[in-house]
Design an enzyme around this catalytic site. Structure first.
Site, PDB file in Angstrom:
ATOM      1  NE  ARG A 150      -3.671  -2.112   2.755  1.00  0.00           N
ATOM      2  CZ  ARG A 150      -3.465  -3.250   3.409  1.00  0.00           C
ATOM      3  NH1 ARG A 150      -2.285  -3.458   4.015  1.00  0.00           N
ATOM      4  NH2 ARG A 150      -4.401  -4.167   3.483  1.00  0.00           N
ATOM      5  CE  LYS A 201      -6.411  -0.524   4.543  1.00  0.00           C
ATOM      6  NZ  LYS A 201      -7.695  -0.710   3.811  1.00  0.00           N
ATOM      7  CG  HIS A 259      -4.742   0.792  -4.274  1.00  0.00           C
ATOM      8  ND1 HIS A 259      -4.123   0.732  -3.033  1.00  0.00           N
ATOM      9  CD2 HIS A 259      -5.713  -0.157  -4.239  1.00  0.00           C
ATOM     10  CE1 HIS A 259      -4.708  -0.192  -2.292  1.00  0.00           C
ATOM     11  NE2 HIS A 259      -5.667  -0.750  -3.001  1.00  0.00           N
ATOM     12  NE  ARG A 267      -2.963  -3.354  -1.518  1.00  0.00           N
ATOM     13  CZ  ARG A 267      -2.588  -4.191  -0.546  1.00  0.00           C
ATOM     14  NH1 ARG A 267      -1.308  -4.445  -0.359  1.00  0.00           N
ATOM     15  NH2 ARG A 267      -3.484  -4.775   0.223  1.00  0.00           N
ATOM     16  CG  HIS A 317      -6.429  -8.486   0.959  1.00  0.00           C
ATOM     17  ND1 HIS A 317      -6.565  -8.850  -0.354  1.00  0.00           N
ATOM     18  CD2 HIS A 317      -6.178  -7.156   0.971  1.00  0.00           C
ATOM     19  CE1 HIS A 317      -6.407  -7.773  -1.121  1.00  0.00           C
ATOM     20  NE2 HIS A 317      -6.174  -6.738  -0.342  1.00  0.00           N
ATOM     21  CE1 TYR A 339      -5.959  -6.779  -7.272  1.00  0.00           C
ATOM     22  CE2 TYR A 339      -6.209  -7.934  -5.183  1.00  0.00           C
ATOM     23  CZ  TYR A 339      -5.935  -6.778  -5.894  1.00  0.00           C
ATOM     24  OH  TYR A 339      -5.646  -5.626  -5.219  1.00  0.00           O
TER      25      TYR A 339
END
Length: 298
Positions: free
Chosen positions: A139, A161, A241, A244, A267, A276
């Site tokens: 990120r 995150k 992004h 990524r 994730h 994806y």
């Protein structure tokens, strides 16, 4: 007693939620309280009617989904703390959101973008940033805030995150670009960048002049747009992004396991990584034409 404040404090202290998430939850809950009243005493119908009214006003599904999530987290906290005996958000469902296919660049376009860094004064730093972001699927915040101590040979210890850490392998080309940049890194350390100091002047791999001591998201955003123009790629198609997304899409189309990609991207839910799978049709066609016995020519 302000239960909203107590809940938000727990998000930061116990779950390490980002400031933007906490601010969004605060806004959502305080606005709801203005309409509903004391949220700790609200019933399920009141909460459901409030969300339905927002939908009738034309508020988008994504915004309502976030507000619904705020309610669910808030009431879950109150229930665990035994402040309420019944969860009024227990039956709330998140609205269905359309999942657009993520934008990504081809391998050739990625190479052109990275090569275009040579047209600028900060070529060595930009190449290192592009290579790392694409090689590790970072990120933009993870890239900008990357610290020297997080570079472990051919791996990165990434802090994502919720303060969650993950180990991501990095290929030789990206490591070479990083090593070349590290030779001149100190030239980017200004007095302001050194505010967040380590023994060699800054703890960050990519120091910047701002108050945080590292290059900013906006600064990198401007860099990548300039490189897109130089590479002959529409700037509208390029952003932090997108690198990524390209990392994940290229890995999956090359045969990588979805669970492995999930781990590298950080994730929490595999459903997030499944966006994806848009690259799979071509990969499946190629697999059939290459490996199916009846597809082979004599």
């Amino acid at each position: 007693m302000n239960y909203i404040d107590i809940f938000l404090e727990s998000l930061v202290a116990e779950k390490g939620r980002a400031a933007k998430t906490v601010d969004a939850y605060r806004s959502d809950l305080e606005l709801a309280a203005e309409q509903i009243g004391d949220l700790s005493k609200a019933g399920g119908d009141a909460v459901q009617n409030y969300l339905a009214a927002l939908s009738a006003q034309g508020i988008g599904a994504a915004t309502i989904a976030r507000k619904t999530s705020a309610f669910r987290q808030f009431y879950k906290f109150l229930r665990l703390e035994k402040i309420i005996s019944k969860n009024p958000a227990a039956s709330l469902e998140l609205p269905k959101l359309s999942k657009p296919i993520p934008k990504y660049l081809t391998s050739d376009e990625i190479e052109s973008l990275i090569s275009s860094a040579g047209d600028f004064r900060n070529t060595v730093r930009m190449r290192a940033m592009f290579e790392l972001m694409y090689a590790a699927g970072l990120r933009v915040s993870e890239l900008c805030e990357l610290q020297v101590a997080q570079v472990l040979g051919d791996k990165l210890l990434v802090r994502g995150k919720g303060a969650k850490e993950r180990m991501v392998p990095v290929h030789e080309t990206a490591i070479k670009a990083l090593n070349e940049y590290m030779k001149i890194r100190n030239s980017f350390i200004t007095p302001k960048a050194a505010a967040k100091r380590s023994e060699d002047g800054s703890r960050y791999v990519f120091p910047g002049p701002g108050k945080d001591g590292h290059i900013t998201r906006f600064g990198f955003f401007k860099m990548i747009k300039k490189c897109a123009v130089s590479a002959g790629i529409s700037p509208e198609r390029v952003g932090p992004h997108v690198l990524r997304h390209s990392f994940a899409s290229h890995l999956l189309s090359g045969g990588a396991n979805l669970r492995a990609i999930q781990a590298m991207l950080g994730h929490e839910d595999i459903a997030t990584t499944q966006i994806y799978t848009h690259v799979l049709p071509d990969a499946l066609v190629d697999a059939v034409m290459t490996h199916h016995p009846l597809a082979k020519n004599d």
